[in-house]
Design a protein around this motif. Structure first.
Motif, PDB file in Angstrom:
ATOM      1  N   SER A 367     -12.426  24.805 -88.857  1.00 31.61           N
ATOM      2  CA  SER A 367     -12.085  24.737 -89.969  1.00 31.61           C
ATOM      3  C   SER A 367     -11.391  25.570 -91.142  1.00 31.61           C
ATOM      4  O   SER A 367     -10.049  25.677 -90.668  1.00 31.61           O
ATOM      5  N   THR A 368     -11.399  26.940 -90.130  1.00 31.90           N
ATOM      6  CA  THR A 368     -10.716  28.014 -90.419  1.00 31.90           C
ATOM      7  C   THR A 368      -9.563  28.585 -89.319  1.00 31.90           C
ATOM      8  O   THR A 368      -8.284  29.179 -89.660  1.00 31.90           O
ATOM      9  N   GLU A 371      -6.629  26.108 -89.625  1.00 29.94           N
ATOM     10  CA  GLU A 371      -6.126  26.405 -90.481  1.00 29.94           C
ATOM     11  C   GLU A 371      -5.140  27.609 -90.369  1.00 29.94           C
ATOM     12  O   GLU A 371      -3.784  27.632 -90.860  1.00 29.94           O
ATOM     13  N   ASP A 375      -1.205  27.683 -89.557  1.00 25.72           N
ATOM     14  CA  ASP A 375      -0.140  29.114 -90.602  1.00 25.72           C
ATOM     15  C   ASP A 375       0.520  29.671 -89.649  1.00 25.72           C
ATOM     16  O   ASP A 375       1.539  29.958 -89.470  1.00 25.72           O
TER      17      ASP A 375
END
Length: 471
Positions: A367-368, A371, A375
């Motif tokens: 998930s990190t 993300e 970005d």
């Protein structure tokens, strides 16, 4: 609603003043604002002077009575009451709310400057400091606004800072010290620079403590003394000055001694975790280009340099985690520090974070990672569409999603010409994964990848060519 600020003229005493431009009943007209000199509400915008005869025919008195009773302004969808701002504290806090973005309207900076100037004229030290900073950083004010009867701005940055400093405001004394050091807005005077910073440090200003360290290090305004420079730098670092913490960390790391690496990592961590406003407060940053120490009054240049220094603190901490000096070796924490450095604005940190992922040294949560990829794409790194596509292709975010992977590969191949994405598209078209099988399109993407030297794509082109000849 408020449309910003506008110049009004009083029909009684002929005073010209700046006030809020509040529209009347959703028309082009502006609500009359009380005159700063005589208090009369018989005022009108200057651009409406030519319409004076038409305006006088309106029932001005009844309109003004209603407005003075209600005192309404509009912010967003609803109406709220506004209190009379008569005290300097109220005017200062109103100005700071506009300056900090708590209240947002058209022409926010001008409205903030209006309220702060009113408080500054009444002797409010913090308002005088803010007015001085805004005069230094804002664009030039039109010449006609600087002369009577307008007097939109009275005084210069130096004059307002001096007034605030004379009242014992540490920030203003520090700012004056910086101004004397660089000699940009006033004549350069290193002796006065040191004296003002010394006064500010006695009032508890950590930024001035660091400035004194800089002056001792260079021998400017005072006899050069490295020992005193280090002592003042350490004092500022202990008082939470981020520039001093970063500098002290560099000094400890440069010794090369094992016991000093731990101290260096502590100072790097403290500097990196400081809030952005802490870096933007003092007006002083350590600069590696040209001079060893640099002072800024231009806000945009200083803001960029401060961000780079905060990113440097994260990057230096990441390197210590990566090599295991002063801290236990931890590639995952190194990756997180590189990521924080990139978020602050260091593009080199992006490459280092990507390197740790590519070498399999860092394994963040999916998930990190997802993300971060998004970005990066938002910041213009279109090649990251390929990395995002691999997550979907490998099924790392749940079930395998070949259609989503195909779309990501397609964007990476078209926008960033990623050779791995081009080869992956060729394979998916050939094998019918996530898309209908199409050998012609497969060959086309294989050729695109082969042109960039992709060995497997070149082999695939030869294999499909032999297959066509056999048919």
């Amino acid at each position: 609603m408020i449309r910003g600020t506008i110049l009004f003229i009083c029909t009684q005493c002929k005073k010209v003043f700046l006030a809020l431009d509040i529209e009347y009943n959703a028309t082009s007209l502006s609500v009359s604002m009380p005159c700063e000199r005589c208090g009369s509400t018989r005022t009108m915008p200057l651009q409406q002077v030519e319409m004076e005869m038409w305006v006088e025919e309106m029932d001005r008195e009844s309109l003004e009575d209603r407005l003075m009773k209600k005192q309404l302004i509009y912010k967003g969808p609803g109406a709220v009451h506004i209190e009379q701002k008569n005290t300097p504290d109220e005017q200062y806090h109103t100005g700071m709310m506009y300056l900090n973005g708590t209240l947002r309207i058209c022409g926010t900076d001008d409205v903030a400057f209006y309220w702060l100037m009113k408080a500054a004229k009444q002797g409010h030290a913090q308002a005088q400091y803010q007015v001085g900073k805004m005069l230094c950083h804002r664009s030039c004010i039109d010449e006609y606004l600087q002369n009577p009867p307008f007097c939109y701005t009275e005084g210069t940055t130096f004059q307002w800072m001096s007034k605030a400093a004379e009242q014992g405001l540490p920030e203003a004394m520090c700012y004056l010290g910086n101004m004397y050091h660089i000699g940009k807005l006033i004549e350069k005077n290193l002796d006065k620079a040191f004296a003002w910073h010394l006064k500010a440090s006695m009032a508890g200003c950590a930024a001035s403590e660091y400035a004194i360290a800089c002056l001792y290090k260079q021998g400017e305004g005072v006899e050069r003394n490295t020992f005193r420079a280090l002592r003042w730098c350490r004092k500022a670092a202990l008082h939470e000055c981020p520039e001093a913490q970063l500098r002290l960390g560099i000094i400890y790391e440069s010794t090369g001694k094992e016991r000093h690496f731990l101290t260096a990592s502590t100072f790097y961590r403290q500097a990196a975790q400081q809030k952005p406003e802490a870096w933007l407060w003092s007006g002083i940053v350590y600069d590696n280009s040209g001079k060893e120490w640099a002072f800024y009054t231009d806000f945009s240049s200083y803001q960029w340099s401060a961000q780079q220094k905060q990113a440097e603190a994260w990057q230096r901490l990441a390197l210590l985690y990566e090599i295991g000096k002063g801290v236990e070796q931890d590639f995952q924490k190194a990756w997180e520090c590189y990521l924080n450095a990139w978020k602050v604005g260091n593009e080199k940190a992006y490459l280092e974070a990507k390197r740790l992922l590519g070498e399999g040294l860092a394994n963040p949560e999916i998930s990190t990672l997802k993300e971060w990829y998004r970005d990066c794409i938002t910041q213009g790194h279109k090649e990251m569409w390929y990395d995002l596509g691999k997550i979907y292709y490998d099924g790392k975010v749940g079930e395998r999603n070949l259609k989503e992977a195909f779309q990501c590969y397609l964007i990476a191949a078209r926008t960033a010409h990623v050779v791995e994405a081009q080869y992956a598209l060729g394979c998916m078209y050939e094998q019918g994964k996530g898309v209908q099988p199409d050998l012609q399109k497969a060959v086309r993407w294989y050729k695109e990848a082969a042109k960039q030297g992709h060995v497997e794509a070149q082999a695939a082109c030869g294999r499909l060519k032999e297959h066509e000849e056999q048919l």
